[in-house]
Design a protein around this motif. Sequence first.
Motif, PDB file in Angstrom:
ATOM      1  N   SER A 168     -50.145  79.005-127.385  1.00 28.30           N
ATOM      2  CA  SER A 168     -50.782  80.058-126.597  1.00 28.30           C
ATOM      3  C   SER A 168     -50.137  81.388-126.944  1.00 28.30           C
ATOM      4  CB  SER A 168     -50.637  79.778-125.098  1.00 28.30           C
ATOM      5  OG  SER A 168     -49.280  79.932-124.697  1.00 28.30           O
ATOM      6  N   ASP A 169     -50.699  82.475-126.422  1.00 24.74           N
ATOM      7  CA  ASP A 169     -50.211  83.799-126.789  1.00 24.74           C
ATOM      8  C   ASP A 169     -48.785  84.043-126.322  1.00 24.74           C
ATOM      9  OD1 ASP A 169     -51.368  83.818-124.122  1.00 24.74           O
ATOM     10  OD2 ASP A 169     -51.071  85.977-124.135  1.00 24.74           O
ATOM     11  N   SER A 170     -48.452  83.635-125.087  1.00 21.75           N
ATOM     12  CA  SER A 170     -47.099  83.895-124.589  1.00 21.75           C
ATOM     13  C   SER A 170     -46.061  83.081-125.349  1.00 21.75           C
ATOM     14  CB  SER A 170     -47.019  83.601-123.088  1.00 21.75           C
ATOM     15  OG  SER A 170     -47.361  82.260-122.814  1.00 21.75           O
ATOM     16  N   TYR A 171     -46.374  81.842-125.666  1.00 21.62           N
ATOM     17  CA  TYR A 171     -45.442  81.028-126.451  1.00 21.62           C
ATOM     18  C   TYR A 171     -45.343  81.534-127.888  1.00 21.62           C
ATOM     19  CZ  TYR A 171     -44.437  77.431-122.974  1.00 21.62           C
ATOM     20  OH  TYR A 171     -43.970  76.756-121.875  1.00 21.62           O
ATOM     21  N   LEU A 172     -46.438  82.017-128.446  1.00 19.55           N
ATOM     22  CA  LEU A 172     -46.385  82.562-129.805  1.00 19.55           C
ATOM     23  C   LEU A 172     -45.514  83.812-129.847  1.00 19.55           C
ATOM     24  CD1 LEU A 172     -47.341  82.506-132.756  1.00 19.55           C
ATOM     25  CD2 LEU A 172     -49.322  83.869-132.042  1.00 19.55           C
ATOM     26  N   LYS A 173     -45.632  84.674-128.849  1.00 24.46           N
ATOM     27  CA  LYS A 173     -44.786  85.860-128.771  1.00 24.46           C
ATOM     28  C   LYS A 173     -43.315  85.458-128.721  1.00 24.46           C
ATOM     29  CE  LYS A 173     -43.648  89.769-125.743  1.00 24.46           C
ATOM     30  NZ  LYS A 173     -43.996  90.524-124.518  1.00 24.46           N
ATOM     31  N   PHE A 174     -43.003  84.467-127.896  1.00 28.30           N
ATOM     32  CA  PHE A 174     -41.632  83.994-127.783  1.00 28.30           C
ATOM     33  C   PHE A 174     -41.144  83.406-129.112  1.00 28.30           C
ATOM     34  CE2 PHE A 174     -38.857  80.315-127.183  1.00 28.30           C
ATOM     35  CZ  PHE A 174     -37.747  80.932-126.634  1.00 28.30           C
ATOM     36  N   ALA A 175     -41.978  82.596-129.753  1.00 29.31           N
ATOM     37  CA  ALA A 175     -41.580  81.955-131.013  1.00 29.31           C
ATOM     38  C   ALA A 175     -41.290  82.992-132.091  1.00 29.31           C
ATOM     39  CB  ALA A 175     -42.671  81.002-131.476  1.00 29.31           C
ATOM     40  N   CYS A 176     -42.183  83.966-132.235  1.00 27.90           N
ATOM     41  CA  CYS A 176     -41.993  84.977-133.288  1.00 27.90           C
ATOM     42  C   CYS A 176     -40.758  85.827-133.017  1.00 27.90           C
ATOM     43  CB  CYS A 176     -43.231  85.855-133.396  1.00 27.90           C
ATOM     44  SG  CYS A 176     -44.690  85.008-134.046  1.00 27.90           S
ATOM     45  N   ALA A 177     -40.553  86.215-131.753  1.00 26.95           N
ATOM     46  CA  ALA A 177     -39.391  87.035-131.418  1.00 26.95           C
ATOM     47  C   ALA A 177     -38.096  86.253-131.611  1.00 26.95           C
ATOM     48  CB  ALA A 177     -39.505  87.540-129.983  1.00 26.95           C
ATOM     49  N   THR A 178     -38.107  84.963-131.281  1.00 29.72           N
ATOM     50  CA  THR A 178     -36.916  84.129-131.449  1.00 29.72           C
ATOM     51  C   THR A 178     -36.551  84.002-132.923  1.00 29.72           C
ATOM     52  OG1 THR A 178     -37.360  82.869-129.432  1.00 29.72           O
ATOM     53  CG2 THR A 178     -35.938  81.832-131.070  1.00 29.72           C
ATOM     54  N   LEU A 179     -37.523  83.690-133.752  1.00 31.99           N
ATOM     55  CA  LEU A 179     -37.250  83.532-135.179  1.00 31.99           C
ATOM     56  C   LEU A 179     -36.911  84.866-135.833  1.00 31.99           C
ATOM     57  CD1 LEU A 179     -38.270  80.704-134.587  1.00 31.99           C
ATOM     58  CD2 LEU A 179     -39.605  80.791-136.694  1.00 31.99           C
ATOM     59  N   GLN A 180     -37.462  85.963-135.291  1.00 26.51           N
ATOM     60  CA  GLN A 180     -37.137  87.287-135.820  1.00 26.51           C
ATOM     61  C   GLN A 180     -35.643  87.581-135.676  1.00 26.51           C
ATOM     62  OE1 GLN A 180     -38.935  89.506-137.438  1.00 26.51           O
ATOM     63  NE2 GLN A 180     -37.335  91.075-137.485  1.00 26.51           N
ATOM     64  N   GLY A 181     -35.026  87.054-134.623  1.00 27.29           N
ATOM     65  CA  GLY A 181     -33.615  87.311-134.372  1.00 27.29           C
ATOM     66  C   GLY A 181     -32.660  86.482-135.199  1.00 27.29           C
ATOM     67  N   LEU A 182     -33.165  85.531-135.980  1.00 27.35           N
ATOM     68  CA  LEU A 182     -32.294  84.707-136.812  1.00 27.35           C
ATOM     69  C   LEU A 182     -31.914  85.449-138.094  1.00 27.35           C
ATOM     70  CD1 LEU A 182     -34.064  81.239-136.450  1.00 27.35           C
ATOM     71  CD2 LEU A 182     -32.201  82.195-135.080  1.00 27.35           C
TER      72      LEU A 182
END
Length: 402
Positions: free
Chosen positions: A22-36
């Motif tokens: 979903s959109d909220s989980y996708l936002k979380f996933a992209c932001a999390t991986l962006q921080g790696l």
Amino acid sequence: MSTGADAGTAGARFRITAVADSDSYLKFACATLQGLGPEWERRVLLVRSPLQPTHEQLAAATAGTFQDGRAVPVVPAGTLRSVLAGSDVVLAAATGPVAEEVFGHAARLTPRPALVSALPGVAIPATGKALAFRALGDAFITHSYAECRAFSDLAEALQQEPEQRILVSRLPFLKSNPRPEPVQAPLKTVVFAPQAKVPVEREDRVAILQALAALARRSGLTVRVKLRAWAGEPQTHREQYPFDTLWNQLVEARAAAGHELEFCTGSMADQLAPGTAMVTVSSTAALEAVDAGLPVLILSDFGVSEEMLNKVFTGSGLLGTLDDLKAGRFFHPEPGWLRDNYFHQQDTPLGDLLALYARRARAGKLVLSDERLAANRRRRLRLRLRTLLPAPALKLVLALRR
């Protein structure tokens, strides 16, 4: 603690695959991986489902991340086992049933990747359902000390096996370090962030719209409703009374002129400019506003409780009423509340924590006990029976099992 330098000695970068729905989980996933860090090879997938984001939601969810402007592959659930092969870490950034499906497929891989999950925003109240769907995981990420205590206490009360660790990180889209400072700027804009689940009653939602309109008429401020989705579009939680629909009904009934409020979708970050105040009943958007140093109002007129998803804001200094909204009164949070709720100092970066699991996965040291696998199979069977069998047949099967 070992970091990315050790990844090179292992021969290749760590591979992490995040699966969203979903959109909220996708936002979380992209932001999390962006921080790696650069030691990670990152990939995000969407599982085909009724919650699949629209093009506009995709753009908002990926904005400002490595996935910005790139297509997100959409895969059927039945192909997950093959598409997850080769991952060192699988992040199930998805609603409970999909997260369980992701873990079920990934757990059968050899070598098995580390199985990690999280909720995409404020996760209090902690629920047994959230843990049950993710029971096969090696780690469950919380985003504050308060959340970590709540889920740890719940796991202990449910007598869950201790193989799954409860970790503490920070929500990936909160950038202040360690705590935000209030931004002093003349107020120009008020943004209301709806929550799909609360308040439940139509009249409560109408009261919010009327208070927003009253503020706009009295103050001359720009008052904007930042929707996660237009009425009828998919989102993580079903919204029985969408605010854009209710506003159109008020205008048609001549209970509002129509010009008082603006409605928009898109990235929340685009709304959080200096001179803006945030109002919500319960939304992670409030934390993003606090992070940006902006004043916030959490509406308490409909209750402050776990059912209203806003109990976490008790003691924050942000709680107020519709009368505060009409008068344009907004607040900054109490420092003590910040430390315990989402704005703690992150001593060990999430990437380092995940790297530990990636190394264990590569070394073949991650093992699921037969008891956990059997319990998960029984649970999934019960869920399938409940959805597929007529009520009399289900009762008979359950009686026979007993």
